[in-house]
Design a protein around this motif. Structure first.
Motif, PDB file in Angstrom:
ATOM      1  N   GLU A  35       0.832  -1.204   0.000  1.00 35.35           N
ATOM      2  CA  GLU A  35       0.000   0.000   0.000  1.00 35.35           C
ATOM      3  C   GLU A  35       0.864   1.250   0.000  1.00 35.35           C
ATOM      4  OE1 GLU A  35      -3.053  -0.049   2.975  1.00 35.35           O
ATOM      5  OE2 GLU A  35      -4.039  -1.763   2.035  1.00 35.35           O
ATOM      6  N   TYR A  36       0.380   2.260  -0.743  1.00 34.04           N
ATOM      7  CA  TYR A  36       1.072   3.541  -0.865  1.00 34.04           C
ATOM      8  C   TYR A  36       0.104   4.666  -0.529  1.00 34.04           C
ATOM      9  CZ  TYR A  36       4.455   0.797  -3.506  1.00 34.04           C
ATOM     10  OH  TYR A  36       5.370  -0.150  -3.890  1.00 34.04           O
ATOM     11  N   ASP A  37       0.627   5.712   0.130  1.00 39.32           N
ATOM     12  CA  ASP A  37      -0.173   6.890   0.426  1.00 39.32           C
ATOM     13  C   ASP A  37      -0.424   7.686  -0.847  1.00 39.32           C
ATOM     14  OD1 ASP A  37      -0.383   6.469   3.207  1.00 39.32           O
ATOM     15  OD2 ASP A  37       1.615   7.339   3.511  1.00 39.32           O
ATOM     16  N   ILE A  38      -1.507   8.447  -0.825  1.00 45.78           N
ATOM     17  CA  ILE A  38      -1.852   9.308  -1.952  1.00 45.78           C
ATOM     18  C   ILE A  38      -0.979  10.557  -1.920  1.00 45.78           C
ATOM     19  CG2 ILE A  38      -3.658  10.801  -2.881  1.00 45.78           C
ATOM     20  CD1 ILE A  38      -5.668   8.712  -1.853  1.00 45.78           C
ATOM     21  N   ILE A  39      -0.411  10.908  -3.048  1.00 48.93           N
ATOM     22  CA  ILE A  39       0.297  12.172  -3.227  1.00 48.93           C
ATOM     23  C   ILE A  39      -0.503  12.938  -4.284  1.00 48.93           C
ATOM     24  CG2 ILE A  39       2.435  13.257  -3.984  1.00 48.93           C
ATOM     25  CD1 ILE A  39       3.824  10.616  -3.016  1.00 48.93           C
ATOM     26  N   PRO A  40      -1.060  14.090  -3.934  1.00 46.42           N
ATOM     27  CA  PRO A  40      -1.949  14.812  -4.868  1.00 46.42           C
ATOM     28  C   PRO A  40      -1.274  15.149  -6.192  1.00 46.42           C
ATOM     29  CG  PRO A  40      -2.090  15.744  -2.670  1.00 46.42           C
ATOM     30  CD  PRO A  40      -0.943  14.777  -2.642  1.00 46.42           C
ATOM     31  N   MET A  41      -2.017  14.936  -7.265  1.00 50.00           N
ATOM     32  CA  MET A  41      -1.590  15.280  -8.631  1.00 50.00           C
ATOM     33  C   MET A  41      -2.755  16.035  -9.264  1.00 50.00           C
ATOM     34  SD  MET A  41       1.392  13.551  -9.494  1.00 50.00           S
ATOM     35  CE  MET A  41       1.217  13.671 -11.232  1.00 50.00           C
ATOM     36  N   TYR A  42      -2.494  17.228  -9.769  1.00 52.35           N
ATOM     37  CA  TYR A  42      -3.582  18.031 -10.309  1.00 52.35           C
ATOM     38  C   TYR A  42      -3.478  18.280 -11.807  1.00 52.35           C
ATOM     39  CZ  TYR A  42      -4.348  18.885  -5.383  1.00 52.35           C
ATOM     40  OH  TYR A  42      -4.556  18.715  -4.041  1.00 52.35           O
ATOM     41  N   ASP A  43      -2.282  18.299 -12.353  1.00 56.72           N
ATOM     42  CA  ASP A  43      -2.095  18.730 -13.732  1.00 56.72           C
ATOM     43  C   ASP A  43      -1.897  17.614 -14.752  1.00 56.72           C
ATOM     44  OD1 ASP A  43      -2.312  21.319 -12.855  1.00 56.72           O
ATOM     45  OD2 ASP A  43      -0.160  21.607 -12.650  1.00 56.72           O
ATOM     46  N   LEU A  44      -1.794  16.376 -14.287  1.00 60.83           N
ATOM     47  CA  LEU A  44      -1.577  15.265 -15.206  1.00 60.83           C
ATOM     48  C   LEU A  44      -2.779  14.328 -15.168  1.00 60.83           C
ATOM     49  CD1 LEU A  44       2.152  14.502 -14.344  1.00 60.83           C
ATOM     50  CD2 LEU A  44       1.284  15.720 -16.329  1.00 60.83           C
ATOM     51  N   PRO A  45      -3.560  14.275 -16.236  1.00 61.18           N
ATOM     52  CA  PRO A  45      -4.753  13.414 -16.235  1.00 61.18           C
ATOM     53  C   PRO A  45      -4.405  11.931 -16.148  1.00 61.18           C
ATOM     54  CG  PRO A  45      -4.407  14.370 -18.405  1.00 61.18           C
ATOM     55  CD  PRO A  45      -3.389  14.984 -17.492  1.00 61.18           C
ATOM     56  N   ASN A  46      -5.208  11.197 -15.392  1.00 62.82           N
ATOM     57  CA  ASN A  46      -5.049   9.744 -15.214  1.00 62.82           C
ATOM     58  C   ASN A  46      -3.685   9.353 -14.657  1.00 62.82           C
ATOM     59  OD1 ASN A  46      -7.630   9.333 -16.057  1.00 62.82           O
ATOM     60  ND2 ASN A  46      -7.095   8.453 -18.018  1.00 62.82           N
ATOM     61  N   CYS A  47      -3.075  10.228 -13.861  1.00 58.88           N
ATOM     62  CA  CYS A  47      -1.786   9.931 -13.259  1.00 58.88           C
ATOM     63  C   CYS A  47      -1.888   9.934 -11.738  1.00 58.88           C
ATOM     64  CB  CYS A  47      -0.735  10.949 -13.687  1.00 58.88           C
ATOM     65  SG  CYS A  47      -0.238  10.773 -15.405  1.00 58.88           S
ATOM     66  N   ILE A  48      -1.074   9.096 -11.128  1.00 64.71           N
ATOM     67  CA  ILE A  48      -0.928   9.090  -9.678  1.00 64.71           C
ATOM     68  C   ILE A  48       0.561   9.155  -9.366  1.00 64.71           C
ATOM     69  CG2 ILE A  48      -3.057   7.767  -9.305  1.00 64.71           C
ATOM     70  CD1 ILE A  48      -1.252   5.309  -8.713  1.00 64.71           C
ATOM     71  N   ALA A  49       0.882   9.594  -8.158  1.00 67.59           N
ATOM     72  CA  ALA A  49       2.284   9.615  -7.723  1.00 67.59           C
ATOM     73  C   ALA A  49       2.391   8.804  -6.446  1.00 67.59           C
ATOM     74  CB  ALA A  49       2.747  11.042  -7.492  1.00 67.59           C
ATOM     75  N   ILE A  50       3.474   8.066  -6.341  1.00 69.89           N
ATOM     76  CA  ILE A  50       3.754   7.306  -5.125  1.00 69.89           C
ATOM     77  C   ILE A  50       5.223   7.519  -4.760  1.00 69.89           C
ATOM     78  CG2 ILE A  50       1.970   5.559  -5.491  1.00 69.89           C
ATOM     79  CD1 ILE A  50       4.144   3.678  -6.565  1.00 69.89           C
ATOM     80  N   LYS A  51       5.519   7.382  -3.479  1.00 67.47           N
ATOM     81  CA  LYS A  51       6.900   7.498  -3.027  1.00 67.47           C
ATOM     82  C   LYS A  51       7.508   6.105  -3.095  1.00 67.47           C
ATOM     83  CE  LYS A  51       9.709   9.729   0.431  1.00 67.47           C
ATOM     84  NZ  LYS A  51       9.705  10.545   1.637  1.00 67.47           N
ATOM     85  N   ALA A  52       8.136   5.811  -4.241  1.00 70.21           N
ATOM     86  CA  ALA A  52       8.704   4.484  -4.474  1.00 70.21           C
ATOM     87  C   ALA A  52       9.651   4.537  -5.664  1.00 70.21           C
ATOM     88  CB  ALA A  52       7.606   3.474  -4.737  1.00 70.21           C
ATOM     89  N   LYS A  53      10.580   3.631  -5.688  1.00 73.07           N
ATOM     90  CA  LYS A  53      11.502   3.463  -6.808  1.00 73.07           C
ATOM     91  C   LYS A  53      11.167   2.166  -7.529  1.00 73.07           C
ATOM     92  CE  LYS A  53      14.601   6.769  -5.950  1.00 73.07           C
ATOM     93  NZ  LYS A  53      15.085   7.732  -6.861  1.00 73.07           N
ATOM     94  N   GLY A  54      11.671   2.002  -8.719  1.00 76.43           N
ATOM     95  CA  GLY A  54      11.452   0.770  -9.465  1.00 76.43           C
ATOM     96  C   GLY A  54      10.471   0.975 -10.594  1.00 76.43           C
TER      97      GLY A  54
END
Length: 65
Positions: A35-54
């Protein structure tokens, strides 16, 4: 559930482009059992950000309520 179709990395974050986003409310993302926490993304449609590498290409994203 959605599938990761593209990705790029910025410092310690991975920005994942999905084939679709959940319309239902959610609190976290689950990818490959982690599980990953939500990091807000406003300007990129259909994108999410997570704090992870790989790489996450082709992986399934579950939206956890």
């Amino acid at each position: 559930m959605s599938t990761v179709i593209d990705e790029f990395h910025v410092k310690e974050y991975s920005v994942l482009k999905l084939d679709s986003l959940s319309q239902a409310p959610y609190r976290k993302y689950r990818i490959a059992g982690k599980e990953y926490d939500i990091i807000p993304m406003y300007d990129l449609p259909n994108c999410i950000a997570i704090k992870a590498k790989g790489t996450f290409l082709g992986k399934t994203v579950e939206f956890v309520q």
